[in-house]
Design a protein around this motif. Structure first.
Motif, PDB file in Angstrom:
ATOM      1  N   THR A 145       0.838  -1.187   0.000  1.00 44.91           N
ATOM      2  CA  THR A 145       0.000   0.000   0.000  1.00 44.91           C
ATOM      3  C   THR A 145       0.876   1.241   0.000  1.00 44.91           C
ATOM      4  O   THR A 145       1.803   1.351   0.785  1.00 44.91           O
ATOM      5  CB  THR A 145      -0.909   0.026   1.242  1.00 44.91           C
ATOM      6  OG1 THR A 145      -1.693  -1.159   1.241  1.00 44.91           O
ATOM      7  CG2 THR A 145      -1.816   1.244   1.231  1.00 44.91           C
ATOM      8  N   ASP A 344       3.505   1.620 -10.135  1.00 48.62           N
ATOM      9  CA  ASP A 344       2.091   1.887 -10.366  1.00 48.62           C
ATOM     10  C   ASP A 344       1.655   1.254 -11.685  1.00 48.62           C
ATOM     11  O   ASP A 344       2.100   1.672 -12.760  1.00 48.62           O
ATOM     12  CB  ASP A 344       1.843   3.404 -10.396  1.00 48.62           C
ATOM     13  CG  ASP A 344       0.383   3.745 -10.650  1.00 48.62           C
ATOM     14  OD1 ASP A 344      -0.486   2.934 -10.286  1.00 48.62           O
ATOM     15  OD2 ASP A 344       0.120   4.822 -11.231  1.00 48.62           O
ATOM     16  N   SER A 356      -9.149  -3.168 -14.249  1.00 47.29           N
ATOM     17  CA  SER A 356      -8.552  -2.489 -13.103  1.00 47.29           C
ATOM     18  C   SER A 356      -7.949  -1.160 -13.531  1.00 47.29           C
ATOM     19  O   SER A 356      -7.397  -1.041 -14.633  1.00 47.29           O
ATOM     20  CB  SER A 356      -7.462  -3.379 -12.485  1.00 47.29           C
ATOM     21  OG  SER A 356      -6.726  -2.697 -11.500  1.00 47.29           O
ATOM     22  N   SER A 358      -5.645   2.298 -11.767  1.00 47.06           N
ATOM     23  CA  SER A 358      -4.330   2.452 -11.139  1.00 47.06           C
ATOM     24  C   SER A 358      -4.232   1.651  -9.843  1.00 47.06           C
ATOM     25  O   SER A 358      -5.002   1.860  -8.907  1.00 47.06           O
ATOM     26  CB  SER A 358      -4.062   3.935 -10.860  1.00 47.06           C
ATOM     27  OG  SER A 358      -2.804   4.101 -10.257  1.00 47.06           O
ATOM     28  N   THR A 359      -3.267   0.726  -9.814  1.00 50.54           N
ATOM     29  CA  THR A 359      -3.057  -0.152  -8.670  1.00 50.54           C
ATOM     30  C   THR A 359      -1.571  -0.433  -8.531  1.00 50.54           C
ATOM     31  O   THR A 359      -0.851  -0.453  -9.525  1.00 50.54           O
ATOM     32  CB  THR A 359      -3.794  -1.503  -8.868  1.00 50.54           C
ATOM     33  OG1 THR A 359      -5.114  -1.263  -9.348  1.00 50.54           O
ATOM     34  CG2 THR A 359      -3.875  -2.279  -7.568  1.00 50.54           C
ATOM     35  N   GLN A 360      -1.123  -0.674  -7.314  1.00 48.26           N
ATOM     36  CA  GLN A 360       0.278  -1.016  -7.106  1.00 48.26           C
ATOM     37  C   GLN A 360       0.562  -2.438  -7.631  1.00 48.26           C
ATOM     38  O   GLN A 360      -0.297  -3.323  -7.568  1.00 48.26           O
ATOM     39  CB  GLN A 360       0.637  -0.935  -5.624  1.00 48.26           C
ATOM     40  CG  GLN A 360       0.676   0.497  -5.093  1.00 48.26           C
ATOM     41  CD  GLN A 360       1.744   1.319  -5.780  1.00 48.26           C
ATOM     42  OE1 GLN A 360       2.936   1.069  -5.615  1.00 48.26           O
ATOM     43  NE2 GLN A 360       1.334   2.301  -6.569  1.00 48.26           N
ATOM     44  N   PRO A 373      -5.432  -8.440  -7.491  1.00 44.48           N
ATOM     45  CA  PRO A 373      -6.312  -8.105  -6.363  1.00 44.48           C
ATOM     46  C   PRO A 373      -7.630  -8.863  -6.518  1.00 44.48           C
ATOM     47  O   PRO A 373      -8.063  -9.155  -7.643  1.00 44.48           O
ATOM     48  CB  PRO A 373      -6.510  -6.595  -6.510  1.00 44.48           C
ATOM     49  CG  PRO A 373      -5.320  -6.119  -7.281  1.00 44.48           C
ATOM     50  CD  PRO A 373      -5.002  -7.242  -8.229  1.00 44.48           C
ATOM     51  N   SER A 444      -4.335  -6.516  -2.272  1.00 47.91           N
ATOM     52  CA  SER A 444      -4.889  -5.320  -2.916  1.00 47.91           C
ATOM     53  C   SER A 444      -3.961  -4.850  -4.040  1.00 47.91           C
ATOM     54  O   SER A 444      -4.158  -3.777  -4.597  1.00 47.91           O
ATOM     55  CB  SER A 444      -5.047  -4.206  -1.876  1.00 47.91           C
ATOM     56  OG  SER A 444      -3.787  -3.867  -1.317  1.00 47.91           O
ATOM     57  N   PHE A 445      -2.934  -5.635  -4.378  1.00 47.03           N
ATOM     58  CA  PHE A 445      -1.955  -5.243  -5.392  1.00 47.03           C
ATOM     59  C   PHE A 445      -1.693  -6.425  -6.325  1.00 47.03           C
ATOM     60  O   PHE A 445      -2.091  -7.564  -6.037  1.00 47.03           O
ATOM     61  CB  PHE A 445      -0.653  -4.795  -4.728  1.00 47.03           C
ATOM     62  CG  PHE A 445      -0.067  -5.819  -3.788  1.00 47.03           C
ATOM     63  CD1 PHE A 445       0.847  -6.771  -4.221  1.00 47.03           C
ATOM     64  CD2 PHE A 445      -0.442  -5.835  -2.445  1.00 47.03           C
ATOM     65  CE1 PHE A 445       1.370  -7.715  -3.348  1.00 47.03           C
ATOM     66  CE2 PHE A 445       0.082  -6.779  -1.569  1.00 47.03           C
ATOM     67  CZ  PHE A 445       0.988  -7.722  -2.021  1.00 47.03           C
ATOM     68  N   TRP A 446      -1.025  -6.153  -7.438  1.00 46.42           N
ATOM     69  CA  TRP A 446      -0.697  -7.173  -8.408  1.00 46.42           C
ATOM     70  C   TRP A 446       0.705  -7.721  -8.132  1.00 46.42           C
ATOM     71  O   TRP A 446       1.585  -6.995  -7.682  1.00 46.42           O
ATOM     72  CB  TRP A 446      -0.702  -6.611  -9.838  1.00 46.42           C
ATOM     73  CG  TRP A 446      -2.060  -6.239 -10.357  1.00 46.42           C
ATOM     74  CD1 TRP A 446      -2.767  -5.113 -10.052  1.00 46.42           C
ATOM     75  CD2 TRP A 446      -2.848  -6.990 -11.270  1.00 46.42           C
ATOM     76  NE1 TRP A 446      -3.970  -5.104 -10.728  1.00 46.42           N
ATOM     77  CE2 TRP A 446      -4.045  -6.255 -11.493  1.00 46.42           C
ATOM     78  CE3 TRP A 446      -2.690  -8.201 -11.937  1.00 46.42           C
ATOM     79  CZ2 TRP A 446      -5.048  -6.693 -12.350  1.00 46.42           C
ATOM     80  CZ3 TRP A 446      -3.690  -8.640 -12.791  1.00 46.42           C
ATOM     81  CH2 TRP A 446      -4.857  -7.897 -12.986  1.00 46.42           C
TER      82      TRP A 446
END
Length: 473
Positions: A145, A344, A356, A358-360, A373, A444-446
């Motif tokens: 995160t 990102d 999806s 924008s995700t970390q 995620p 919660s991230f890839w």
């Protein structure tokens, strides 16, 4: 009286005349010999005199020999000088080449380490379960995160890309897993009695003249339990690049069956120091600080599938991956949090559907999967129409047609063919089915593992804290 006197004088005169005549005759015979003697003497004198100015035949030969000798000596001197210059030049070149070789051997350049590859491997459901357990123990959601904006690899089941590494003097060679998701080096130690250690190569400090004892306890958690051991220092080499006094771990315990079934002896961590157990300085950072590589980067290109023998390459000190990409043009994106190689991921599409935003995301060469995620995983499965299992895989028929997938990174779209989203798996009953390359880890991230890197060569820029991507050709 007078007559007698006259007769006596005439007799004396006759005697004198006769004597003179005899003397003349003798004299006329002697001069020839005298002349010869004089001539001989003159010749001898002349010879003696001319010997100083005009050589005789033997003298001329001797003089010729001397001249020839002098010429030979002069020629030899010139030749020696030329040879000396040539040798000096050769030595200079050799020294330059040696220096270059040393620099290449110690770094100051770049080197390619081939990745090994196992052909026609089909993973099992046990492989998948262990890997998911491994990932679950490795990553914590809180870490990801953020508020931030040519050695050969071996591919085991498209799951294990391995390469060679040596430790010690003389070299003790190990097969290791290059892992961007961790930062420590460990190999089985001499006191390890676990089953995994018994069937893999062990490091023996007593056999190395460059070994240094550290003794600090080491422990790292995997899905099957804690791998424990002690720290040591020795010379570590990869593809000719040597780092002296590199700290690594000698394991004393490797629990579970995962490492028993693995084709590697140990792990080569390629992450940042902030996630290193015992704050050990990672190998790549030591390469950079010691000038072993002049450009503080490394690159990974993977190949695999079917009967292909090419596993790809792990390249230290260079971004030249033209053999796999056809160019050196990369799309770079900044590392958002140093530790794992985290960035990102601006978007993910399946076909034309945006799954999806924008995700970390973390690039992890130590896993074969792509973990999404949970929300993205559910959307993908709905589009695919596959069957989700209780363990988080999505099963489908191998004949099923899958749309292309798109990763948006640094404002650019990276497209992967839909059929590459399917992975063959053998069940415990011996049946072969296909699953989606995207799995659910409850994060919660890839996590972009080998299923992603196989299609996009990745550059890990330590100095600039950024990651670069280029589509493999």
């Amino acid at each position: 009286m007078r007559l007698k006197l006259l007769l006596f004088c005439a007799l004396v005169c006759l005697i004198v005349v006769l004597a003179e005549g005899r003397e003349r005759r003798a004299s006329s015979r002697r001069p020839q010999g005298l002349r010869e003697q004089r001539i001989t003497r003159n010749v001898r004198q002349g010879n003696r005199q001319s010997a100083r100015t005009r050589p005789s035949s033997s003298t001329r030969k001797l003089s010729a020999v001397k001249k020839s000798s002098k010429k030979s000596q002069a020629a030899r001197k010139i030749k020696n000088k030329t040879k000396a210059k040539t040798n000096a030049s050769a030595k200079s070149k050799t020294k330059a080449l040696t220096t270059q070789s040393v620099r290449s051997a110690s770094g100051s350049g770049s080197t390619t380490l081939p990745l090994d590859f196992q052909q026609n491997f089909v993973r099992t459901t046990n492989n998948l379960r262990w890997e998911k357990s491994f990932l679950a123990s490795r990553y914590g959601q809180s870490f990801a995160t953020t508020t931030g904006s040519r050695t050969a690899l071996t591919n085991t089941a498209n799951m294990e890309y391995t390469c060679k590494m040596s430790i010690g003097t003389p070299k003790q060679i190990f097969t290791i897993l290059p892992d961007t998701g961790s930062s420590n080096i460990w190999v089985p130690g001499p006191k390890c009695t676990s089953k995994a250690c018994k069937i893999h190569k062990k490091y023996h400090p007593a056999k190395s003249s460059t070994y240094t004892k550290v003794g600090t306890a080491f422990a790292i958690t995997y899905g099957s339990g804690k791998v424990t051991g002690t720290l040591a220092k020795d010379t570590v080499r990869v593809a000719g690049l040597a780092v002296t006094n590199q700290t690594f771990a000698m394991t004393t315990k490797e629990p579970g069956s995962a490492f028993v079934e693995s084709h590697f002896d140990g792990i080569l961590g390629l992450g940042f120091r902030s996630i290193s157990v015992d704050n050990v300085k990672p190998l790549v950072q030591n390469m950079c600080s010691e000038g072993v590589i002049s450009n503080c980067v490394f690159s990974i290109c993977m190949r695999g599938g079917g009967s292909s023998k090419r596993g790809g390459a792990l390249i230290f000190g260079s971004t030249n991956t033209t053999a796999y990409t056809g160019s050196e043009t990369y799309t770079y994106t900044p590392v958002t949090k140093k530790g794992y190689w985290q960035f990102d991921l601006q978007g993910f599409y399946l076909g034309s559907t945006k799954v999806s935003g924008s995700t970390q995301a973390i690039v992890d060469s130590g896993t074969s999967l792509i973990a999404a995620p949970t929300s993205a995983f559910n959307k993908i499965n709905k589009i695919l129409g596959c069957t989700v299992t209780s363990s988080g895989e999505c099963w489908m028929k191998c004949s099923k047609k899958v749309s292309d997938v798109t990763f948006v990174i640094g404002g650019k779209k990276f497209v992967m063919a839909g059929n590459k989203m399917k992975l063959k798996v053998r069940t415990t009953k011996g049946n072969t089915i296909c699953i989606s390359a995207v799995s659910d880890m409850g994060t919660s991230f890839w996590i972009l593992g080998d299923a992603f890197i196989r299609h996009f060569c990745t550059v890990f820029d330590v100095t600039r804290s950024r990651i670069g991507f280029a589509a493999s050709s």
